[in-house]
Design an enzyme around this catalytic site. Structure first.
Site, PDB file in Angstrom:
ATOM      1  N   HIS A 151       0.836  -1.202   0.000  1.00 21.87           N
ATOM      2  CA  HIS A 151       0.000   0.000   0.000  1.00 21.87           C
ATOM      3  C   HIS A 151       0.869   1.250   0.000  1.00 21.87           C
ATOM      4  O   HIS A 151       0.410   2.335   0.355  1.00 21.87           O
ATOM      5  CB  HIS A 151      -0.935  -0.013   1.215  1.00 21.87           C
ATOM      6  N   ASP A 182      -9.635  10.912  -4.705  1.00 22.38           N
ATOM      7  CA  ASP A 182      -8.521  10.773  -3.780  1.00 22.38           C
ATOM      8  C   ASP A 182      -7.895  12.154  -3.604  1.00 22.38           C
ATOM      9  O   ASP A 182      -8.501  13.171  -3.971  1.00 22.38           O
ATOM     10  CB  ASP A 182      -7.506   9.754  -4.317  1.00 22.38           C
ATOM     11  N   HIS A 372     -12.274   8.037  -1.699  1.00 19.03           N
ATOM     12  CA  HIS A 372     -11.116   7.239  -1.304  1.00 19.03           C
ATOM     13  C   HIS A 372     -10.057   8.101  -0.621  1.00 19.03           C
ATOM     14  O   HIS A 372      -8.868   7.803  -0.667  1.00 19.03           O
ATOM     15  CB  HIS A 372     -10.532   6.559  -2.553  1.00 19.03           C
ATOM     16  N   GLU A 400       2.717   0.620   4.428  1.00 18.41           N
ATOM     17  CA  GLU A 400       2.172   1.958   4.227  1.00 18.41           C
ATOM     18  C   GLU A 400       3.292   2.999   4.239  1.00 18.41           C
ATOM     19  O   GLU A 400       4.400   2.747   4.715  1.00 18.41           O
ATOM     20  CB  GLU A 400       1.181   2.303   5.348  1.00 18.41           C
TER      21      GLU A 400
END
Length: 466
Positions: A151, A182, A372, A400
């Site tokens: 991610h 986003d 998102h 992440e």
């Protein structure tokens, strides 16, 4: 004291006589950063602008293109990006192009669709036709997709970082007049770009666990298990190489952070430190309302201290897993309702702060588009750009990263205010928890599945994994 040094770091932190708040503040005070000119940081206005700038940057690339995304889809949007990459390589044969996507996600079809070889089939077909000038790698951060994915975000094109939580397909790139919203930011700064590219080069390139996907013979996941285990251990301690540059007049301190795993996660610890250090106001963006327990606790502390907290989530119909009632129901379609149930419980628990205005909940919805967004605004001097969904899965399972922007001179204040105002145009404020639907109003298949999950407490497990 010697015995303490042999203990795991998380145990030592609990034994040493220092308060948690002091430890978190010390983390912020000692956080290194790049001094990036404020004029070199730009917020893009929506997915269409993101697509346009991405394609233009690829076309103009001279030295390197490093793309990291959860997936590059086999659809018009994904193929448009792949076409641009091959065209750029044809124009400049010395151009180095590397694409990193999640290993598991790349080799399966879409949820609810027929079995297929996934996006990797497209990668191999294009490589057979056009050569191997565009290297596409699969990164398995866990043995199975259910337990964690790549991610990581941030594309490096020459000396520019294009940072967004978006992947690469039709809906993220606003093809066919439908989009998944986003956040999109450009940072033109060579040392930051070097650090972002250097991270993936150090930890992915040449690793046995990270093979090429667009080659004739691809190893099986089973054969990679020992290598995946070694990669996980390496990623748990992976850090960006960041100098300690003072952000003087006209500059913003930008710190890239990576996080992986439950323990000693630098990104998680920094997010908690930022929340703990908030003075007046926090804005939190998440697409799936399923906050990790430490984040819920931090928000509770903020409210008790008198800080204003604003949270924006997508309405359930703006969730990318939402299935309209007139369409055949699939199990995955329960997720938007599960998230709304979480939100309703949270709103009910904090109804007093909702009523006073100290807590504001915003539901985003715009036609049949989806939401998102992720990130934080803290007071007027800190912003976090991230792909982290701020849920238990991101907190413990996925790899992440984030860019923390500290702006003590308020150089980006107007830019952030414009972004927030743009988001609010399609958001409705929840005044009372009764405004959120209960399970009595849900479609029959959803009610049935929620009852079944709750009866055996599987809803808690689902919240942790999805």
């Amino acid at each position: 004291m010697k015995r303490l040094t042999r203990l795991p770091a998380r145990v030592v932190r609990r034994l040493l006589p220092f308060g948690r708040a002091a430890r978190l503040q010390a983390r912020l005070d000692g956080m290194p950063a790049f001094a990036v000119p404020a004029a070199a940081i730009e917020t893009l206005d929506g997915p269409a602008a993101y697509r346009e700038r991405l394609l233009a940057a690829i076309a103009a690339a001279e030295r390197r293109i490093v793309i990291v995304a959860l997936y590059l889809e086999d659809d018009e949007g994904g193929r448009e990006v792949l076409e641009a990459l091959y065209a750029a390589k044809a124009r400049r044969p010395a151009l180095e192009i590397s694409v990193f996507v999640d290993w598991h996600r790349a080799q399966r079809g879409l949820i609810g669709k027929a079995r297929s070889e996934g996006n990797a089939g497209m990668y191999r077909a294009w490589a057979r036709e056009r050569g191997d000038g565009v290297a596409i790698y699969g990164v398995p951060v866990q043995n199975r997709e259910l337990f964690g994915v790549l991610h990581l975000k941030g594309m490096v094109i020459d000396d520019t970082v294009l940072y967004s939580g978006a992947s690469l397909n039709n809906v993220y790139l606003c093809r066919h007049d439908r989009y998944r919203l986003d956040r999109y930011h450009l940072l033109r700064h060579a040392p930051l770009a070097d650090a972002m590219a250097g991270f993936v080069q150090r930890h992915f390139l040449g690793r046995p666990a990270v093979p090429r996907l667009n080659v004739p013979e691809v190893p099986t996941t089973a054969s990679l298990l020992p290598a995946i285990r070694a990669l996980r251990q390496e990623l748990a301690g992976a850090r960006y190489e960041v100098p300690d540059e003072p952000a003087g007049e006209g500059a913003v301190a930008v710190t890239p952070l990576a996080g992986f795993g439950r323990a000693d996660n630098a990104l998680n610890d920094t997010l908690l430190a930022l929340l703990a250090g908030a003075r007046e106001r926090v804005v939190l963006l998440t697409p799936y309302f399923n906050l990790p327990r430490p984040v819920r606790a931090a928000i509770g502390q903020l409210l008790r201290r008198g800080c204003t907290v604003e949270i924006m989530v997508g309405d359930k119909v703006a969730n990318d897993f939402y299935i309209p009632p007139e369409q055949p129901f699939r199990t995955i379609g329960v997720l938007p309702y599960l998230y709304e149930s979480n939100l309703r419980r949270f709103a009910r628990r904090h109804q007093r702060q909702l009523a006073s205005g100290q807590l504001a909940l915003h539901l985003w919805r715009h036609a049949d588009n989806s939401y998102h967004l992720k990130g934080l605004f803290i007071d007027d001097d800190v912003a976090v750009l991230t792909g982290n969904n701020l849920n238990p899965r991101a907190w413990a399972l996925d790899l992440e990263n984030a860019l923390v922007l500290r702006d003590p001179h308020g150089l980006l204040r107007e830019q952030h205010a414009r972004e927030w105002a743009s988001l609010l145009r399609h958001a409705q404020r929840v005044q009372d928890y009764h405004a959120l639907e209960t399970s009595r109003h849900y479609p029959a298949p959803v009610r049935k599945l929620l009852r079944r999950l709750s009866r055996v407490r599987l809803d808690r497990l689902v919240n942790r994994l999805l």
